[in-house]
Design a protein around this motif. Structure first.
Motif, short mmCIF file in Angstrom:
data_model
loop_
_atom_site.label_atom_id
_atom_site.label_comp_id
_atom_site.label_asym_id
_atom_site.label_seq_id
_atom_site.Cartn_x
_atom_site.Cartn_y
_atom_site.Cartn_z
N THR A 184 29.11 13.81 -20.07
CA THR A 184 30.44 13.23 -20.13
C THR A 184 30.56 12.09 -21.12
O THR A 184 29.59 11.41 -21.44
CB THR A 184 30.87 12.73 -18.72
N ILE A 223 25.89 12.88 -13.24
CA ILE A 223 26.69 12.49 -14.40
C ILE A 223 25.72 12.07 -15.50
O ILE A 223 24.85 11.23 -15.27
CB ILE A 223 27.64 11.33 -14.05
N ILE A 270 35.11 16.03 -10.32
CA ILE A 270 34.08 15.92 -9.29
C ILE A 270 34.65 16.24 -7.91
O ILE A 270 34.01 16.93 -7.11
CB ILE A 270 33.41 14.52 -9.34
N VAL A 276 26.70 16.16 -7.97
CA VAL A 276 26.66 16.21 -9.43
C VAL A 276 25.73 15.12 -9.95
O VAL A 276 25.51 14.11 -9.30
CB VAL A 276 28.06 16.04 -10.08
N VAL A 296 26.27 12.06 -5.62
CA VAL A 296 26.57 11.80 -7.03
C VAL A 296 25.45 10.93 -7.58
O VAL A 296 25.09 9.92 -6.98
CB VAL A 296 27.93 11.09 -7.21
N LEU A 322 35.89 7.82 -6.68
CA LEU A 322 35.23 8.77 -5.78
C LEU A 322 35.25 8.25 -4.35
O LEU A 322 35.47 9.02 -3.41
CB LEU A 322 33.79 9.02 -6.24
N ILE A 342 26.69 17.23 -15.33
CA ILE A 342 27.93 17.14 -16.11
C ILE A 342 27.69 16.12 -17.22
O ILE A 342 27.49 14.94 -16.95
CB ILE A 342 29.13 16.68 -15.26
N ILE A 377 34.90 19.96 -7.62
CA ILE A 377 33.58 20.54 -7.39
C ILE A 377 33.19 20.41 -5.93
O ILE A 377 32.67 21.34 -5.31
CB ILE A 377 32.54 19.87 -8.32
N ARG A 378 33.51 19.27 -5.36
CA ARG A 378 33.21 19.04 -3.94
C ARG A 378 34.04 19.95 -3.04
O ARG A 378 33.51 20.63 -2.17
CB ARG A 378 33.50 17.58 -3.60
#
Length: 189
Positions: A91, A147, A133, A145, A15, A167, A89, A136-137
Motif C-alpha cells: 500500500t 499491511i 480491510i 491482513v 492486522v 479499523l 496488501i 476483507i473481514r
C-alpha cells in the motif's frame, strides 16, 4: 417486517504491519491488533504453523487460497481455526488518491521498492484502505491482513494515525499502544 443484519465474523480479525528496511537490515513485522487479547499474539514461527501469510492477485483468489488451506488443515486432522491466514496488501496511502498515485510513480522507478506482481495493492486514501480491510473481514477473504507500506514515512504516519483508529471504529480490536510499538520498530530497523 424483517430486517437484515450483517453479522461480523466471530473469529478475531488480525492486522499486522511489515516495515521493509534497507537491504542490510531485516524487515520488521508487528501486529497492530490487540496482541494481548483472548486469542494471544500471532506466532510466525510456531511449529506446526499457526500463521500462514498469502499473496493473491485479487480478493477472489485470496478467498480460494484460504479455503484450500482450511481444507488441507481438516484433511490433516488439524482444526482450521488454529491457523490464521493473513493476506498481504502492499500500500501507499496519502491525503488524496492523486497524491498516492504520484508517490506510486516514484516508488515504481526504484527496483528495490516496486510492487510485486502477485500481490494485492491499495493506492489511495486511509479511509479507502480501512474500507478494503473491512470488506476483507466481512467477506471472510482472510483471517487478517499484513499491511506492507511501499514508502515510508508518509504512508506509515497515515496508517498509524488514521487507518488503525478507523479499523477500531469498524470493530477491529487494535492495540492500545500502536504508536510507540511502531516507533520502536522503526528504531530497531
Amino acid at each position: 417486517m424483517s430486517s437484515s443484519v450483517v453479522l461480523a465474523p466471530t473469529r478475531p480479525f488480525r492486522v499486522a504491519l511489515e516495515l521493509r528496511s534497507r537491504p542490510a537490515h531485516a524487515d520488521y513485522w508487528i501486529e497492530l491488533t490487540n496482541p494481548h487479547g483472548s486469542s494471544g499474539p500471532l506466532d510466525l514461527v510456531a511449529v506446526p504453523p499457526t500463521v500462514v501469510r498469502i499473496t493473491a492477485t485479487d480478493l477472489r483468489e485470496a478467498q480460494r487460497i484460504r479455503q484450500g488451506i482450511r481444507a488441507d488443515l481438516i484433511g490433516s486432522g488439524r482444526d482450521p481455526e488454529s491457523v490464521t491466514v493473513l493476506l498481504d496488501i502492499e500500500t501507499i496511502v496519502a491525503a488524496t488518491a492523486a497524491v498516492a498515485r504520484g508517490r506510486l510513480a516514484e516508488v515504481e522507478s526504484d527496483p528495490l521498492t516496486r510492487r510485486r506482481n502477485d500481490s494485492i495493492s491499495y493506492i489511495g486514501t486511509p479511509s479507502g484502505l480501512v474500507g478494503l480491510i473491512a470488506d476483507i473481514r466481512t467477506a471472510e477473504v482472510a483471517d487478517g491482513v499484513t499491511i506492507r507500506p511501499l514508502e515510508l514515512p508518509g504512508s506509515l504516519d497515515l496508517i498509524v494515525q488514521q487507518v488503525v483508529p478507523g479499523l477500531g471504529q469498524r470493530g477491529v480490536a487494535v492495540g492500545a499502544d500502536v504508536n510507540s510499538d511502531v516507533l520502536r520498530a522503526l528504531r530497531a530497523s
